[in-house]
Design an enzyme around this catalytic site. Sequence first.
Site, PDB file in Angstrom:
ATOM      1  N   ASP A 197      -5.897  -7.802   5.882  1.00  0.00           N
ATOM      2  CA  ASP A 197      -7.325  -7.844   6.442  1.00  0.00           C
ATOM      3  C   ASP A 197      -8.132  -7.548   5.246  1.00  0.00           C
ATOM      4  O   ASP A 197      -7.863  -7.731   4.304  1.00  0.00           O
ATOM      5  CB  ASP A 197      -7.191  -6.781   7.655  1.00  0.00           C
ATOM      6  CG  ASP A 197      -6.956  -5.274   7.042  1.00  0.00           C
ATOM      7  OD1 ASP A 197      -6.806  -5.099   5.821  1.00  0.00           O
ATOM      8  OD2 ASP A 197      -6.881  -4.364   7.626  1.00  0.00           O
ATOM      9  N   ARG A 217      -4.482  -3.539  13.020  1.00  0.00           N
ATOM     10  CA  ARG A 217      -5.887  -3.540  12.887  1.00  0.00           C
ATOM     11  C   ARG A 217      -6.208  -5.162  13.148  1.00  0.00           C
ATOM     12  O   ARG A 217      -6.346  -6.048  12.246  1.00  0.00           O
ATOM     13  CB  ARG A 217      -6.395  -2.998  11.514  1.00  0.00           C
ATOM     14  CG  ARG A 217      -6.429  -1.645  11.411  1.00  0.00           C
ATOM     15  CD  ARG A 217      -6.876  -1.218  10.093  1.00  0.00           C
ATOM     16  NE  ARG A 217      -6.800   0.441  10.113  1.00  0.00           N
ATOM     17  CZ  ARG A 217      -5.652   0.864   9.079  1.00  0.00           C
ATOM     18  NH1 ARG A 217      -4.830   0.079   8.823  1.00  0.00           N
ATOM     19  NH2 ARG A 217      -5.404   2.079   9.230  1.00  0.00           N
ATOM     20  N   GLU A 229       0.675  -1.013   0.010  1.00  0.00           N
ATOM     21  CA  GLU A 229       0.022   0.079   0.067  1.00  0.00           C
ATOM     22  C   GLU A 229       0.731   1.181   0.186  1.00  0.00           C
ATOM     23  O   GLU A 229       0.403   2.239  -0.871  1.00  0.00           O
ATOM     24  CB  GLU A 229      -0.899   0.072   1.421  1.00  0.00           C
ATOM     25  CG  GLU A 229      -2.014  -0.949   1.178  1.00  0.00           C
ATOM     26  CD  GLU A 229      -1.548  -2.203   1.947  1.00  0.00           C
ATOM     27  OE1 GLU A 229      -2.619  -3.059   2.371  1.00  0.00           O
ATOM     28  OE2 GLU A 229      -0.459  -2.661   2.179  1.00  0.00           O
ATOM     29  N   HIS A 232      -5.829 -12.636  13.218  1.00  0.00           N
ATOM     30  CA  HIS A 232      -4.576 -12.011  13.401  1.00  0.00           C
ATOM     31  C   HIS A 232      -4.293 -12.165  14.885  1.00  0.00           C
ATOM     32  O   HIS A 232      -5.441 -12.109  15.791  1.00  0.00           O
ATOM     33  CB  HIS A 232      -4.651 -10.599  12.990  1.00  0.00           C
ATOM     34  CG  HIS A 232      -5.027 -10.248  11.786  1.00  0.00           C
ATOM     35  ND1 HIS A 232      -4.613 -11.162  10.683  1.00  0.00           N
ATOM     36  CD2 HIS A 232      -5.992  -9.500  11.211  1.00  0.00           C
ATOM     37  CE1 HIS A 232      -5.075 -10.655   9.506  1.00  0.00           C
ATOM     38  NE2 HIS A 232      -5.893  -9.613   9.524  1.00  0.00           N
ATOM     39  N   ASP A 276      -2.192  -5.329   3.091  1.00  0.00           N
ATOM     40  CA  ASP A 276      -2.328  -5.783   4.499  1.00  0.00           C
ATOM     41  C   ASP A 276      -3.240  -6.902   4.469  1.00  0.00           C
ATOM     42  O   ASP A 276      -3.993  -7.293   3.896  1.00  0.00           O
ATOM     43  CB  ASP A 276      -3.128  -4.606   5.223  1.00  0.00           C
ATOM     44  CG  ASP A 276      -2.385  -3.202   5.431  1.00  0.00           C
ATOM     45  OD1 ASP A 276      -0.843  -3.611   5.534  1.00  0.00           O
ATOM     46  OD2 ASP A 276      -2.646  -2.208   5.646  1.00  0.00           O
ATOM     47  N   GLU A 287      -9.520  -4.793   4.176  1.00  0.00           N
ATOM     48  CA  GLU A 287      -9.390  -3.628   3.302  1.00  0.00           C
ATOM     49  C   GLU A 287      -8.073  -4.111   2.503  1.00  0.00           C
ATOM     50  O   GLU A 287      -8.047  -3.742   1.240  1.00  0.00           O
ATOM     51  CB  GLU A 287      -9.141  -2.622   4.187  1.00  0.00           C
ATOM     52  CG  GLU A 287     -10.299  -1.936   4.777  1.00  0.00           C
ATOM     53  CD  GLU A 287     -11.386  -1.454   3.935  1.00  0.00           C
ATOM     54  OE1 GLU A 287     -10.955  -0.621   2.948  1.00  0.00           O
ATOM     55  OE2 GLU A 287     -12.574  -1.887   3.839  1.00  0.00           O
ATOM     56  N   TYR A 315       0.899  -6.067  12.950  1.00  0.00           N
ATOM     57  CA  TYR A 315      -0.112  -5.421  12.402  1.00  0.00           C
ATOM     58  C   TYR A 315      -1.346  -4.888  13.416  1.00  0.00           C
ATOM     59  O   TYR A 315      -1.668  -5.558  14.321  1.00  0.00           O
ATOM     60  CB  TYR A 315      -1.034  -6.346  11.386  1.00  0.00           C
ATOM     61  CG  TYR A 315      -2.194  -5.707  10.473  1.00  0.00           C
ATOM     62  CD1 TYR A 315      -1.478  -4.647   9.521  1.00  0.00           C
ATOM     63  CD2 TYR A 315      -3.301  -6.086  10.504  1.00  0.00           C
ATOM     64  CE1 TYR A 315      -2.327  -3.824   8.890  1.00  0.00           C
ATOM     65  CE2 TYR A 315      -4.249  -5.227   9.417  1.00  0.00           C
ATOM     66  CZ  TYR A 315      -3.683  -4.472   8.753  1.00  0.00           C
ATOM     67  OH  TYR A 315      -4.551  -3.382   7.903  1.00  0.00           O
TER      68      TYR A 315
END
Length: 887
Positions: A82, A298, A7, A343, A80, A84, A296
């Site tokens: 997740d 989130r 990203e 996670h 990432d 998103e 990570y």
Amino acid sequence: MPVVVVESPAKAKTINKYLGSDYTVLASYGHVRDLPAKDGSVDTEHEFDMTWEVSPDSRKHVAAIAEALKTDNALILATDPDREGEAISWHLKEALTKRRSIKATTDVKRVTFNAITKAAVTEAMKNPREIDAPLVEAYLARRALDYLVGFNLSPVLWRKLPGARSAGRVQSVCLRLVVEREMEIEAFRAREYWQVKAVFQTPRGQTFDARLVTLAGKKLDKFDLANATQAEMAVQAVGSRAMTVRSVEAKPSTRNPSAPFMTSTLQQEASRKFGMGAKQCMNAAQRLYEAGHITYMRTDGIDMAPEAVTACRAAIKDRYGAKYVPDSPRLYKNKAKNAQEAHECIRPTEMKADVESLRLTEADQRKLYDLIWKRTLACQMEAARLERTTVEIGSDDGQVGLRATGQVVTFDGFLKVYEEGRDEPLEDDDKRLPQIMQGEKAVFAPGSLNDAFDKAAEKTDDVVETAAKGIRRHAAALLSENGAVLGTQSFTQPPPRYTEATLVKKMEELGIGRPSTYASVLTTIQDRDYVRKEQGRLIPEDKGRIVTIFLLNFFKRYVEYDFTAELENELDEVSAGAMDYKALLGKFWRDFSAAIAETSELRIAEVLTVLDEALAPQLYPPREDGSDPRICPKCGQGRLHLKTSRTGGFVGCGNYPECTYTRPIAGEGAEGDERLLGHDNGDEIWLKDGRFGPYVQRGEPTPENKKPPRSSLPKGWDKDAMTLEKALTLLSLPRVVGMHPEGGEVTSNFGRFGPYIAHQLPDEAKPVYANLRDPADVFEIGMNRAVEMLAEKRANPGGRARGAAVKPLRELGEHPEGGGAVNVMEGRYGPYIKWEKVNATLPKDVKPEDVTMAMAVALISEKAGKGGKKKAAAKSSAKKTAAKKKA
């Protein structure tokens, strides 16, 4: 070599360092596609097909990735781990396929890693997978829902509630929490109660205090001592009796550490300990993650990888010793059901690396990393061991009983490293008690509470405002004759306003939102001016109240906590592959579109009538004199009604335009927010609130004078501190600074963009404006500086005029007392000395090149002595200069 896409450029730089020259690592700079902000982007007539477009800012990044694929036929999507991140990878694959950069032969793989370390990245590259279709579908469902709610509900708000800006699926429910808490506070009525405590002295000369728990042989409840008379009787009952220690009970206990951080608890603790907002916290955490310092950020998970637990226990042993390491590792599991549970917790990637060893330069990152590191170590440390002691004291006749409590930490355990913060302070029961023996006499410590009584008594006549707006109380105290028994008055307190930390906690408890949404939702309700933050607490604005009450009356189902939580659970089922996302969208849209169609037929007057009735308890609270709270307090004839404007709701007199009374919705009570400051030359001088904030006004509108003189309060002026004198000063603006050497008046005033000076030469078509840095300059600026700033502004029309930008004739150096440089400047009236805001004209017989620092300081002192802003400092400087000369 394969093309790796992540990203952010920071993340790309870190990963490129680990992968080396065998890979090309590029950044997508976040999402590359989104739904166009127009009707039809989600086609409800054709199975919710979505129209995507690459944003203008992202086109160059997609082009760079496409260019790299021309020489390589392998694409690794490493966004990432997740929902998103999965969506970004899917969007990239779709966008690159559409422009034919991905061909049938292109090898496209997806890799994820929970930490940006060499080991994690290398291992991820060995285990590629396909894009997770259910996770992408969960993203598509969420994005479609947010679009359908926002794009269809927001226009209803615009039409029915001028000033309302938007509504959202999670945003509106979050706003409801804040508004309903404020309404609880406003509806709260304080209840008086008294507490009695006594101070005793042991035979060994040590003192301790105990509170009254039994009176007249009966256990006391909180409100049993309801007034000063009852409290006075209790104080005398305690102070007049002999006391004995009935029992001393010491119980060992343990206290276990908190679980390691997940997203919500990290945001809460950062808010409690550092005052960080959710967005600020996540920005700092993002940078720590991209630099490879933490895992990570989130996540809903609180479990820790086995190798991380082992490393953590080793770090604890090395740093604090084996006694701080429990016999077996601590295991943590939460009950979250969504996909992000996969996670692990938020933890350091290297357990032995404390904040000092990382040498972080940004303060937010330093504080946050230290917090994460300490919490992670603490979660695997031995429990703290405590000894809780309860001492029961009673009178010989059994009529009075008191209790003393305390605790001692016998082994600090995890407390050596970290202790979790609290949202609200608790009563202090952690005090250490002296040695007290059962059966010995409990002797009063004479006069021990005299100082406490004096402090409480000082407040008796002071009005103390509580956390709830409008609730006031008096502090009072009662003291026994021996000065050892004290009765203090207290009042019940309303529920506290939410902080960002407690609001996130509440949303998490209700199942509203997910880790990736908390920060953006809290930011949105503040950016929309629905909520403001004061001293860390969230307070709803009038427009936020209006929007919430509107939604509760016309779209209640869609701001219900249970409905929103259930929808989140269904979206989690989509991400797990257990539900079809288009079926979910179809069920939602069927009912939601019907509600939109039904409400669109309502007239604004009908909406206001419903809202006026729903808000009546807050809008029209009872008046002390018992009169009708809806009668206008200004004209005494019209009835008050809820009205709306572009800036939100307000209460106004129904007798408009004959009566212009208005007040805000919240908190000012029946008398409103208008305040008469006094009279001047027969005119009433009013303080009012308007579209652009508080302002002062001379008189009221009349048919002959529809716009009476008014002036907004400058930035930094407290409306509660406004006086008639200050108001008249504002109403006298614009101020004439003086006549310009080339003709025309120079004036100063406040405008839309702040304080300024203005002047127009005879040959100029319009005035020239120069911004002032300090609001006080409007009343203090002199002609030398004004002419200089106007000259600079004319020479540089596009710039902001600043006197310091003009090149000095001579630079004399720093003032002996500090505060800035002393320079000789060229002015319209000849050379002058400039220091800060003091401008001292040079005598006609003194040339700029002959000026010394001592001479300049003397001139500054003389000028400041006539009322300049640096008067005291300049005088002090002049005295020191004179003393040096004598020496």
